[in-house]
Write an enzyme that holds these catalytic residues in place. Sequence first.
Site, PDB file in Angstrom:
ATOM      1  N   HIS A  12      31.550 138.396 138.814  1.00  0.00           N
ATOM      2  CA  HIS A  12      32.853 139.279 138.629  1.00  0.00           C
ATOM      3  C   HIS A  12      33.432 139.041 139.629  1.00  0.00           C
ATOM      4  CE1 HIS A  12      31.710 141.705 135.223  1.00  0.00           C
ATOM      5  NE2 HIS A  12      30.170 141.733 136.235  1.00  0.00           N
ATOM      6  N   CYS A  13      32.975 137.868 140.451  1.00  0.00           N
ATOM      7  CA  CYS A  13      34.239 137.667 142.024  1.00  0.00           C
ATOM      8  C   CYS A  13      34.735 136.099 141.799  1.00  0.00           C
ATOM      9  CB  CYS A  13      33.457 137.491 143.021  1.00  0.00           C
ATOM     10  SG  CYS A  13      33.877 137.115 144.426  1.00  0.00           S
TER      11      CYS A  13
END
Length: 359
Positions: free
Chosen positions: A172-173
């Site tokens: 998710h980064c």
Amino acid sequence: MRTCVQVVPCTMASVSPEETVENEAMPRDLGAESRLYIDAGADCIPIVYREEYNIHLLGMERLHPFDACKWGNIVKNLKKKQLLKGINLVTPNEATEADLRLVHSASYLRSLKWSINVAKITEVAPAALLPNMVLQKRVLKPFRYQTGGSVLAGKLAVERGWSINVGGGFHHCWGNKGGGFCAYADITLTVHFILNHYSNIERVMIIDLDAHQGNGHERDFMGRKDIYILDMYNKYIYPNDTYAKKAISRKIELFAYTEDEDYLERVTTHVEGALNEFNPQVVIYNAGTDIMEGDCLGLLSVSKQGIIERDEIVFQKVRQRSIPIVMLTSGGYQRVTAAVIADSIANLNKKSLIDMSSH
């Protein structure tokens, strides 16, 4: 339950500056100075881990459903099975700021020096009240070690045909932003290191089977024809990043509470289809276990045995083509998760899809 399936051709896409990493974020030449690509001895199997992966945040880690010692518990379970007797795992180095700048903007890395930003990313609100020095040591340093582990696992897979980072999978980064318990874009960094260090490797596939959409690496690789992304996820949960979905080459959106039969059929069909369509030279496999029944964040209903069979399917299809594969453990939010991952690794060894004997 049935699933929605959409296969999207891998095409170039327009990318707006606010959606991606600013241009000064990727000084590629810095990778030449990195200490992440170390040599592993012949007495080590290509499983990467160190004790510093685990998070101890003054008890606050219990406020998040994630097992903050999951990675150590995976290794403990492997030892219980006598699988690590007389053999060594590979110990990674910590990703430095110079390493992280291959992917992350300087402004994003500076933002992690504010406790409130780290608290948002880890979803542990009280962490905002702690001195940043504590969060750097107790949370971000473990993440940086796991990120270094993912990068090293990429090298090991190319050299030995397979590797497993007991941690990592922070999907998710991306370059400019973290979230969903993901502070560093280890998948993106692993791909960059592979492409920068091996001139004969030009095509990389990411198979993301975590319950959540992998919007981080999708935003980082928007419009890249040399990166193929297969992403199968619960369509009703976080992050539902519509923009990032444009980067997915093969998108399989699942309904909530999808069970084994339907799930494994999709894995078999689409992993095979993706490999035939793209013919990658390396596969990064994000093997999240938050698909398991009872996971309060994944909201799918795959059994423990279903997870073991899923991993076997992926490894079997990739390894029969002699393609190097890197496995990252990613999400999984139940206390039983570590034991299931260890069972899956044991099964891969039993089926000769990996070799856990030292040479």
